[in-house]
Design an enzyme around this catalytic site. Structure first.
Site, mmCIF file in Angstrom:
data_model
loop_
_atom_site.group_PDB
_atom_site.id
_atom_site.type_symbol
_atom_site.label_atom_id
_atom_site.label_comp_id
_atom_site.label_asym_id
_atom_site.label_seq_id
_atom_site.Cartn_x
_atom_site.Cartn_y
_atom_site.Cartn_z
ATOM 1 N N GLY A 1 13.964 -22.116 -0.370
ATOM 2 C CA GLY A 1 15.054 -21.612 0.463
ATOM 3 C C GLY A 1 15.981 -20.835 -0.442
ATOM 4 O O GLY A 1 15.536 -20.232 -1.418
ATOM 5 N N GLU A 2 17.265 -20.860 -0.171
ATOM 6 C CA GLU A 2 18.234 -20.170 -1.026
ATOM 7 C C GLU A 2 18.921 -21.244 -1.863
ATOM 8 O O GLU A 2 19.653 -22.086 -1.344
ATOM 9 C CB GLU A 2 19.228 -19.407 -0.150
ATOM 10 C CG GLU A 2 19.792 -18.159 -0.839
ATOM 11 C CD GLU A 2 20.699 -18.514 -2.012
ATOM 12 O OE1 GLU A 2 20.397 -18.056 -3.141
ATOM 13 O OE2 GLU A 2 21.678 -19.240 -1.823
ATOM 14 N N SER A 3 18.662 -21.230 -3.170
ATOM 15 C CA SER A 3 19.046 -22.360 -4.025
ATOM 16 C C SER A 3 20.554 -22.619 -4.072
ATOM 17 O O SER A 3 20.988 -23.770 -4.070
ATOM 18 C CB SER A 3 18.493 -22.179 -5.444
ATOM 19 O OG SER A 3 18.969 -20.975 -6.005
ATOM 20 N N CYS B 1 10.142 -24.009 -5.650
ATOM 21 C CA CYS B 1 10.884 -22.741 -5.625
ATOM 22 C C CYS B 1 12.386 -23.010 -5.834
ATOM 23 O O CYS B 1 12.808 -23.311 -6.939
ATOM 24 C CB CYS B 1 10.581 -21.981 -4.346
ATOM 25 S SG CYS B 1 11.031 -20.219 -4.453
ATOM 26 N N ARG C 1 16.076 -17.260 -12.142
ATOM 27 C CA ARG C 1 15.938 -17.006 -10.703
ATOM 28 C C ARG C 1 15.255 -15.664 -10.446
ATOM 29 O O ARG C 1 15.357 -14.752 -11.249
ATOM 30 C CB ARG C 1 17.325 -17.004 -10.042
ATOM 31 C CG ARG C 1 17.857 -18.393 -9.790
ATOM 32 C CD ARG C 1 19.233 -18.400 -9.196
ATOM 33 N NE ARG C 1 19.373 -17.526 -8.033
ATOM 34 C CZ ARG C 1 20.345 -17.612 -7.134
ATOM 35 N NH1 ARG C 1 21.259 -18.537 -7.242
ATOM 36 N NH2 ARG C 1 20.408 -16.780 -6.125
ATOM 37 N N ILE D 1 7.204 -16.607 -3.456
ATOM 38 C CA ILE D 1 8.155 -15.831 -2.645
ATOM 39 C C ILE D 1 9.509 -15.855 -3.348
ATOM 40 O O ILE D 1 10.133 -16.905 -3.449
ATOM 41 C CB ILE D 1 8.299 -16.417 -1.214
ATOM 42 C CG1 ILE D 1 6.935 -16.493 -0.517
ATOM 43 C CG2 ILE D 1 9.290 -15.594 -0.385
ATOM 44 C CD1 ILE D 1 6.941 -17.301 0.782
ATOM 45 N N ARG D 2 9.952 -14.722 -3.855
ATOM 46 C CA ARG D 2 11.199 -14.644 -4.631
ATOM 47 C C ARG D 2 11.281 -15.801 -5.631
ATOM 48 O O ARG D 2 12.289 -16.494 -5.738
ATOM 49 C CB ARG D 2 12.424 -14.674 -3.702
ATOM 50 C CG ARG D 2 12.603 -13.420 -2.884
ATOM 51 C CD ARG D 2 13.854 -13.494 -2.032
ATOM 52 N NE ARG D 2 15.051 -13.584 -2.867
ATOM 53 C CZ ARG D 2 16.241 -14.006 -2.417
ATOM 54 N NH1 ARG D 2 16.387 -14.395 -1.182
ATOM 55 N NH2 ARG D 2 17.278 -14.036 -3.220
ATOM 56 N N HIS E 1 5.170 -22.204 -3.502
ATOM 57 C CA HIS E 1 5.301 -22.958 -2.250
ATOM 58 C C HIS E 1 3.979 -23.654 -1.876
ATOM 59 O O HIS E 1 3.194 -23.108 -1.109
ATOM 60 C CB HIS E 1 5.687 -22.002 -1.111
ATOM 61 C CG HIS E 1 7.088 -21.500 -1.202
ATOM 62 N ND1 HIS E 1 8.139 -22.091 -0.547
ATOM 63 C CD2 HIS E 1 7.607 -20.449 -1.880
ATOM 64 C CE1 HIS E 1 9.252 -21.425 -0.811
ATOM 65 N NE2 HIS E 1 8.959 -20.433 -1.621
ATOM 66 N N GLU F 1 3.550 -25.990 0.121
ATOM 67 C CA GLU F 1 3.573 -26.373 1.541
ATOM 68 C C GLU F 1 3.083 -25.260 2.453
ATOM 69 O O GLU F 1 2.843 -25.486 3.641
ATOM 70 C CB GLU F 1 4.997 -26.814 1.941
ATOM 71 C CG GLU F 1 5.998 -25.707 2.187
ATOM 72 C CD GLU F 1 6.555 -25.039 0.929
ATOM 73 O OE1 GLU F 1 7.416 -24.157 1.079
ATOM 74 O OE2 GLU F 1 6.140 -25.381 -0.199
#
Length: 199
Positions: free
Chosen positions: A52-54, A84, A115, A144-145, A180, A182
């Site tokens: 997500g967005e850390s 992530c 990051r 992903i990012r 990821h 998952e």
């Protein structure tokens, strides 16, 4: 066995689904819970911090009273898997971006994190990744990012690299992954984590 997925933001439902599938595959009985406040951390045998967005996840964990409690649980030996953004949160040292955004870090794993090490969303990719703890067959890793680890020290053990960069770290009761797991049908990393929780 009771596993909690931190559900304040990010890929929560995917982790719930694959952890339940891994539990079934391992023959373990138990539950996988969506955890969005501190009271729900009680009695957990393992914690998953998703992508997500850390910065957002870290701040929401602080706001809900979960941040310090998760840190205490980790230091007390409860297994934690971070994927992530979750990997970023587990680190002891952050990069310039972490410092600039005031990103809170749990400071549990002996590693320095970078990051967005592989670029933005549009530079997302998948790759077959050899992971030492899984043995022979590579794991289809979705980036992903994604972050990467600049360096490890102390008890941290590198378990995966991509293009020379560290993307997987295992340290005692902590499993940190830049990708990821998952988002695939491969349950092996979640199975490995569940066995850590069973010990």
């Amino acid at each position: 066995m009771k596993i909690g997925v931190i559900g304040v933001q990010g890929a929560v439902s995917e982790h719930l689904g694959i952890t339940r599938a891994a539990m079934e595959r391992c023959g373990f009985t138990g539950s996988v819970e969506w955890v969005d406040r501190a009271e729900k951390l009680r009695g957990l045998d393992g914690i998953i911090i998703p992508g997500g967005e850390s910065t957002t996840i870290g701040r929401l964990m602080q706001r809900t009273g979960m941040f310090e409690r998760i840190r205490e649980m980790g230091l007390g030996g409860v297994p934690i898997m971070g994927t992530c953004a979750g990997m970023i949160l587990l680190a002891k040292v952050g990069d310039e971006q972490v410092k600039r955004t005031g990103q809170p870090l749990l400071g549990l794993v002996d590693m320095e994190i970078e990051r967005n090490a592989f670029g933005r969303q549009r530079e997302s990719f998948e790759v077959d990744l050899p992971i030492t703890i899984l043995g022979g067959e590579p794991f289809r890793a979705v980036f992903i990012r994604a972050p990467a680890v600049r360096r490890v020290w102390g008890n941290a053990q590198v378990i995966a690299r991509f293009n020379g960069r560290i993307v997987g770290v295992l340290q005692q009761n902590f499993l940190a992954l830049a990708f990821h797991p998952e988002l695939t049908a491969d349950t092996r990393l979640h199975e490995y984590f569940l066995r850590m929780c069973k010990r």
